[in-house]
Design an enzyme around this catalytic site. Structure first.
Site, PDB file in Angstrom:
ATOM      1  N   THR A   1       0.878  -1.629  -0.024  1.00 34.53           N
ATOM      2  CA  THR A   1       0.075   0.104  -0.490  1.00 34.53           C
ATOM      3  C   THR A   1       1.189   1.029  -0.220  1.00 34.53           C
ATOM      4  O   THR A   1       0.138   2.196   0.555  1.00 34.53           O
ATOM      5  CB  THR A   1      -1.168   0.095   1.503  1.00 34.53           C
ATOM      6  OG1 THR A   1      -0.356   0.156   2.342  1.00 34.53           O
ATOM      7  CG2 THR A   1      -1.699  -1.110   1.472  1.00 34.53           C
TER       8      THR A   1
ATOM      9  N   HIS B   1      -7.838   4.723   0.657  1.00 33.82           N
ATOM     10  CA  HIS B   1      -7.157   4.094  -0.819  1.00 33.82           C
ATOM     11  C   HIS B   1      -6.962   2.181  -0.148  1.00 33.82           C
ATOM     12  O   HIS B   1      -7.465   1.581  -0.777  1.00 33.82           O
ATOM     13  CB  HIS B   1      -6.406   5.206  -0.918  1.00 33.82           C
ATOM     14  CG  HIS B   1      -6.620   6.166  -1.216  1.00 33.82           C
ATOM     15  ND1 HIS B   1      -6.877   6.337  -2.896  1.00 33.82           N
ATOM     16  CD2 HIS B   1      -6.524   8.116  -0.839  1.00 33.82           C
ATOM     17  CE1 HIS B   1      -7.459   7.871  -2.590  1.00 33.82           C
ATOM     18  NE2 HIS B   1      -6.737   8.502  -1.275  1.00 33.82           N
TER      19      HIS B   1
HETATM   20  O1  RIB Z   1      -2.617   7.665  -3.569  1.00 40.17           O
HETATM   21  C1  RIB Z   1      -3.054   7.274  -2.284  1.00 40.17           C
HETATM   22  C2  RIB Z   1      -1.619   6.112  -2.022  1.00 40.17           C
HETATM   23  O2  RIB Z   1      -0.619   7.364  -1.699  1.00 40.17           O
HETATM   24  C3  RIB Z   1      -1.934   5.420  -0.220  1.00 40.17           C
HETATM   25  O3  RIB Z   1      -1.473   4.140  -0.508  1.00 40.17           O
HETATM   26  C4  RIB Z   1      -1.668   6.739   0.470  1.00 40.17           C
HETATM   27  O4  RIB Z   1      -2.018   5.555   1.661  1.00 40.17           O
HETATM   28  C5  RIB Z   1      -1.036   7.086  -0.638  1.00 40.17           C
HETATM   29  O5  RIB Z   1       0.748   5.839   0.038  1.00 40.17           O
HETATM   30 CA    CA Z   2       0.017   4.034   1.869  1.00 38.07          CA
END
Ligand code: RIB
Ligand code: CA
Length: 324
Positions: free
Chosen positions: A120, A227
């Site tokens: 992530t 997200h």
């Molecule tokens: O664009 C959104 C992503 O970028 C997510 O993972 C947020 O945590 C940032 O890392």
């Molecule tokens: Ca992230």
């Protein structure tokens, strides 16, 4: 329970993803990467989140501080100087591990069957693990990422933050052959943080209050989206996301498009965002000649297209209620 390694850059929405994962998946370990914040901050934040949710049994392994090919760009404009501004948290109850996150990923995937990787943040650690041991592309059961966008970006008009921060790493990952499940911003923008949900969390329990304080900051400036939690929710309950198996590649040299996840939507007939995407269509919109290099290439990515937001909300709120 599905065995996973969480590679992340906490990060408010990474924290929400960790809360979901720790109740529904067998988290073998957390690896951290520079992204939303500097590595020392994303690592401390990961330790603090695990402490807050009563899972300090899960070890945290720091990975790469940033891309190998470009200076790190952080998102302190979104996540604050600490990378997870908002809640006042005690210092971590334990230090991070001395083993490098990439070594943990390689050793774990090579010694354990059926491990799913969840990323992530920028894909720096995943690409580095593939460089160290290409076999993990075959041994890992799959890679669920929050990153990219089927037809839009957020950090630039064309590119999403996690991908564009380390586009070369993303290119390596998307060319590795690993089964990829991509929760791009086209999907995650269907997952807004709702004020009513924040208040519901605040009244739940200690973890719910922590989540509410995180989201007070994260959504304080207006609309925000969970997200990273989408990527984990898709793994927990595949019915939450409708996807299409498409070809995705990473633009590295475009002046305006560097870091774009170039997604071939032609098989879906609705190859423009405005058109209704027909997931059942077998009609193709290849107008280039048969022998053209621009004809559709073989699909390589499960691209999230539609989110069942109400099912997601229920999963998140029900999960937070199960914490103390
Ligand atoms: O664009 C959104 C992503 O970028 C997510 O993972 C947020 O945590 C940032 O890392
Ligand atoms: Ca992230």
């Amino acid at each position: 329970m599905q065995k996973v390694i969480l590679d992340c850059d906490p990060g408010h929405d990474d924290a929400m993803a960790i809360m979901l994962a720790c109740k529904h998946l067998d988290v073998l370990g957390v690896t951290t990467v520079g992204g939303n914040g500097y590595l020392k901050n994303t690592t401390r934040n990961a330790l603090q989140v695990l402490d807050m949710i009563g899972r300090s049994d899960i070890k945290v392994y720091p990975g790469h501080a940033g891309p190998c090919t470009a200076p790190l760009v952080i998102a302190d404009n979104v996540h604050g100087e600490s990378g997870m501004d908002g809640p006042q948290l005690p210092p971590p109850s334990k230090p991070a591990e001395s083993k490098h996150g990439v070594d943990f990923i390689v050793e774990t995937v090579m010694s354990t069957d059926d491990v799913v990787l969840v990323a992530t943040g920028p894909l720096t650690n995943i690409a580095s693990a593939l460089n160290k041991e290409p076999e993990i592309a075959k041994r890992a059961k799959g890679l669920y990422i929050m990153g990219g966008g089927a037809y839009c970006g957020n950090w630039t008009a064309a590119a999403e933050f996690n991908i564009v921060v380390d586009a070369e790493a993303a290119y390596k990952v998307f060319h590795s052959g690993m089964p990829i499940y991509m929760s791009g911003v086209n999907l995650t923008r269907q997952c807004p943080v709702l004020k009513e949900d924040i208040e519901t969390m605040r009244g739940m329990n200690k973890v719910g209050k922590f989540a509410a304080e995180l989201l007070d900051f994260f959504a304080g400036g207006g609309d925000a989206h969970l997200h990273d939690a989408c990527a984990v929710a898709w793994l927990i309950d595949p019915s939450i996301v409708t996807s299409a198996f498409l070809h995705v590649d990473i633009e590295l040299t475009g002046t305006l498009t560097r870091g774009m996840t170039v997604t071939d939507l032609r098989p879906l007939q609705g190859h423009t965002p405005e058109a209704d995407i027909d997931l059942t269509s077998k009609k193709r919109w290849d107008d280039a000649p048969e022998d053209s290099p621009f004809r559709g290439k073989a699909p390589n990515t499960h691209v999230g297209i539609r989110l069942d937001f109400e099912k997601f909300r229920k999963l998140l709120l029900d999960t937070l209620r199960t914490y103390e």
